[in-house]
Design a protein around this motif. Structure first.
Motif, PDB file in Angstrom:
ATOM      1  N   THR A  33      -6.153  -4.664  -8.718  1.00  0.00           N
ATOM      2  CA  THR A  33      -6.051  -4.762  -7.267  1.00  0.00           C
ATOM      3  C   THR A  33      -4.646  -4.333  -6.874  1.00  0.00           C
ATOM      4  O   THR A  33      -3.668  -4.766  -7.487  1.00  0.00           O
ATOM      5  N   TYR A  34      -4.549  -3.469  -5.874  1.00  0.00           N
ATOM      6  CA  TYR A  34      -3.224  -3.028  -5.436  1.00  0.00           C
ATOM      7  C   TYR A  34      -2.417  -4.231  -4.948  1.00  0.00           C
ATOM      8  O   TYR A  34      -2.938  -5.067  -4.201  1.00  0.00           O
ATOM      9  N   PRO A  35      -1.161  -4.322  -5.322  1.00  0.00           N
ATOM     10  CA  PRO A  35      -0.335  -5.467  -4.880  1.00  0.00           C
ATOM     11  C   PRO A  35       0.014  -5.364  -3.398  1.00  0.00           C
ATOM     12  O   PRO A  35      -0.108  -4.310  -2.773  1.00  0.00           O
ATOM     13  N   GLU A  36       0.452  -6.474  -2.833  1.00  0.00           N
ATOM     14  CA  GLU A  36       0.884  -6.511  -1.438  1.00  0.00           C
ATOM     15  C   GLU A  36       2.022  -5.528  -1.215  1.00  0.00           C
ATOM     16  O   GLU A  36       2.902  -5.367  -2.066  1.00  0.00           O
ATOM     17  N   GLY A  37       1.990  -4.866  -0.076  1.00  0.00           N
ATOM     18  CA  GLY A  37       3.047  -3.927   0.254  1.00  0.00           C
ATOM     19  C   GLY A  37       2.766  -2.502  -0.176  1.00  0.00           C
ATOM     20  O   GLY A  37       3.477  -1.588   0.226  1.00  0.00           O
ATOM     21  N   VAL A  38       1.738  -2.310  -0.998  1.00  0.00           N
ATOM     22  CA  VAL A  38       1.353  -0.964  -1.428  1.00  0.00           C
ATOM     23  C   VAL A  38       0.309  -0.433  -0.453  1.00  0.00           C
ATOM     24  O   VAL A  38      -0.686  -1.103  -0.169  1.00  0.00           O
ATOM     25  N   GLU A  39       0.547   0.760   0.060  1.00  0.00           N
ATOM     26  CA  GLU A  39      -0.337   1.317   1.088  1.00  0.00           C
ATOM     27  C   GLU A  39      -1.469   2.149   0.513  1.00  0.00           C
ATOM     28  O   GLU A  39      -2.169   2.842   1.249  1.00  0.00           O
ATOM     29  N   ARG A  40      -1.657   2.075  -0.782  1.00  0.00           N
ATOM     30  CA  ARG A  40      -2.769   2.792  -1.401  1.00  0.00           C
ATOM     31  C   ARG A  40      -4.074   2.033  -1.160  1.00  0.00           C
ATOM     32  O   ARG A  40      -4.090   0.824  -0.994  1.00  0.00           O
ATOM     33  N   GLY A  41      -5.161   2.781  -1.196  1.00  0.00           N
ATOM     34  CA  GLY A  41      -6.474   2.179  -1.048  1.00  0.00           C
ATOM     35  C   GLY A  41      -7.519   3.267  -0.950  1.00  0.00           C
ATOM     36  O   GLY A  41      -7.334   4.254  -0.236  1.00  0.00           O
ATOM     37  N   GLY A  42      -8.602   3.127  -1.671  1.00  0.00           N
ATOM     38  CA  GLY A  42      -9.666   4.107  -1.587  1.00  0.00           C
ATOM     39  C   GLY A  42      -9.332   5.428  -2.262  1.00  0.00           C
ATOM     40  O   GLY A  42      -8.240   5.638  -2.791  1.00  0.00           O
ATOM     41  N   ILE A  43     -10.277   6.337  -2.208  1.00  0.00           N
ATOM     42  CA  ILE A  43     -10.155   7.608  -2.910  1.00  0.00           C
ATOM     43  C   ILE A  43      -9.083   8.510  -2.312  1.00  0.00           C
ATOM     44  O   ILE A  43      -8.555   9.394  -2.989  1.00  0.00           O
ATOM     45  N   LEU A  44      -8.715   8.284  -1.051  1.00  0.00           N
ATOM     46  CA  LEU A  44      -7.702   9.125  -0.426  1.00  0.00           C
ATOM     47  C   LEU A  44      -6.304   8.877  -0.994  1.00  0.00           C
ATOM     48  O   LEU A  44      -5.393   9.663  -0.749  1.00  0.00           O
ATOM     49  N   SER A  45      -6.140   7.806  -1.756  1.00  0.00           N
ATOM     50  CA  SER A  45      -4.844   7.532  -2.365  1.00  0.00           C
ATOM     51  C   SER A  45      -4.768   8.034  -3.802  1.00  0.00           C
ATOM     52  O   SER A  45      -3.740   7.890  -4.459  1.00  0.00           O
ATOM     53  N   HIS A  46      -5.844   8.636  -4.296  1.00  0.00           N
ATOM     54  CA  HIS A  46      -5.870   9.168  -5.653  1.00  0.00           C
ATOM     55  C   HIS A  46      -5.281  10.565  -5.692  1.00  0.00           C
ATOM     56  O   HIS A  46      -5.391  11.337  -4.732  1.00  0.00           O
ATOM     57  N   ALA A  47      -4.715  10.920  -6.814  1.00  0.00           N
ATOM     58  CA  ALA A  47      -4.166  12.265  -6.975  1.00  0.00           C
ATOM     59  C   ALA A  47      -5.243  13.323  -6.859  1.00  0.00           C
ATOM     60  O   ALA A  47      -4.971  14.468  -6.483  1.00  0.00           O
ATOM     61  N   THR A  48      -6.498  12.973  -7.156  1.00  0.00           N
ATOM     62  CA  THR A  48      -7.601  13.924  -7.028  1.00  0.00           C
ATOM     63  C   THR A  48      -7.733  14.420  -5.601  1.00  0.00           C
ATOM     64  O   THR A  48      -8.149  15.569  -5.374  1.00  0.00           O
ATOM     65  N   PHE A  49      -7.415  13.589  -4.623  1.00  0.00           N
ATOM     66  CA  PHE A  49      -7.412  14.038  -3.234  1.00  0.00           C
ATOM     67  C   PHE A  49      -6.035  14.515  -2.798  1.00  0.00           C
ATOM     68  O   PHE A  49      -5.906  15.574  -2.175  1.00  0.00           O
TER      69      PHE A  49
END
Length: 239
Positions: A33-49
């Motif tokens: 699970t992404y920690p607090e304060g990290v704005e990543r989430g979902g496939i749009l935060s992956h390097a593939t996108f």
């Protein structure tokens, strides 16, 4: 929709380090699970996108925004007007004495004849600028520590966002993904761009997709049992 909004991802130690996260220390990788304060989430935060449409050895806010509009929202962006001299093979020049990337792209959007399209793309891409073309987090422009990246973006017509997780939520809440995923699936299944006669079928499939609670398996079954999929239209023959 979970693909766009989930707060979890699967990483091994190398990928976690690449993303600036704590290595899980589990052989073969694990879900985290992404920690607090990290704005990543979902496939749009992956390097593939985030690696899509990189340009000039860096990210392109315009191209990232265009991918969102055209591939995920099915909103085609027109090419530059024929009367404008646009060098798409050169990065935006310095603007108003600033060489910071956000200022240079803003100057393009402010030009007459450019704002109509760039206002639909650039604000989206600028909201993802904290992530380079390899999906790594960064706080400043490449080689320019004086140019802090604000990371604020806008999906014009929907709302403001910051980072890939909020963008994913905006896309889901906009209601634009439902019809677009049906449109894309229809094109893939029929190997043809939908024409006027196909739109009624796509609209019906979209209604069923929403009514099912967005079950993709139900959508596929509805598609392959639709008359438009089962029967091939006979082309008109000119005598």
């Amino acid at each position: 929709f979970d693909l766009f909004t989930t707060n979890e991802t699967f990483v091994d130690d190398a990928l976690a380090t690449h993303y600036g996260l704590d290595a899980p220390g589990v052989e073969g990788g694990t879900w985290i699970t992404y920690p607090e304060g990290v704005e990543r989430g979902g496939i749009l935060s992956h390097a593939t996108f985030l690696g899509v449409a990189a340009k000039f050895g860096d990210t392109s806010p315009t191209q990232r925004g265009r991918v969102i509009r055209e591939r995920l929202m099915c909103q085609p962006i027109d090419p530059p007007p024929a009367n404008l001299e646009v060098d798409v093979d050169a990065p935006p020049p310095e603007a108003n004495g600033s060489d910071c990337k956000a200022d240079r792209y803003q100057a393009i959007s402010d030009q007459q004849g450019c704002v109509g399209c760039h206002s639909q793309m650039d604000p989206i891409g600028l909201g993802l600028e904290n992530y380079d073309q390899f999906g790594r987090f960064r706080a400043t422009d490449v080689g320019k520590p004086e140019c802090a990246i604000q990371g604020d973006g806008e999906l014009v017509g929907v709302g403001a966002f910051r980072g890939p997780r909020e963008l994913g939520v905006q896309l889901v809440e906009s209601g634009r993904l439902e019809s677009c995923v049906v449109d894309r699936l229809y094109q893939f299944a029929t190997a043809a761009k939908p024409g006027a006669t196909d739109r009624q079928t796509i609209a019906s499939l979209s209604e069923g997709f929403v009514a099912s609670g967005h079950r993709f398996d139900t959508l596929i079954l509805d598609l392959v049992s639709a008359e438009a999929f089962v029967y091939r239209a006979t082309p008109e023959v000119t005598p």
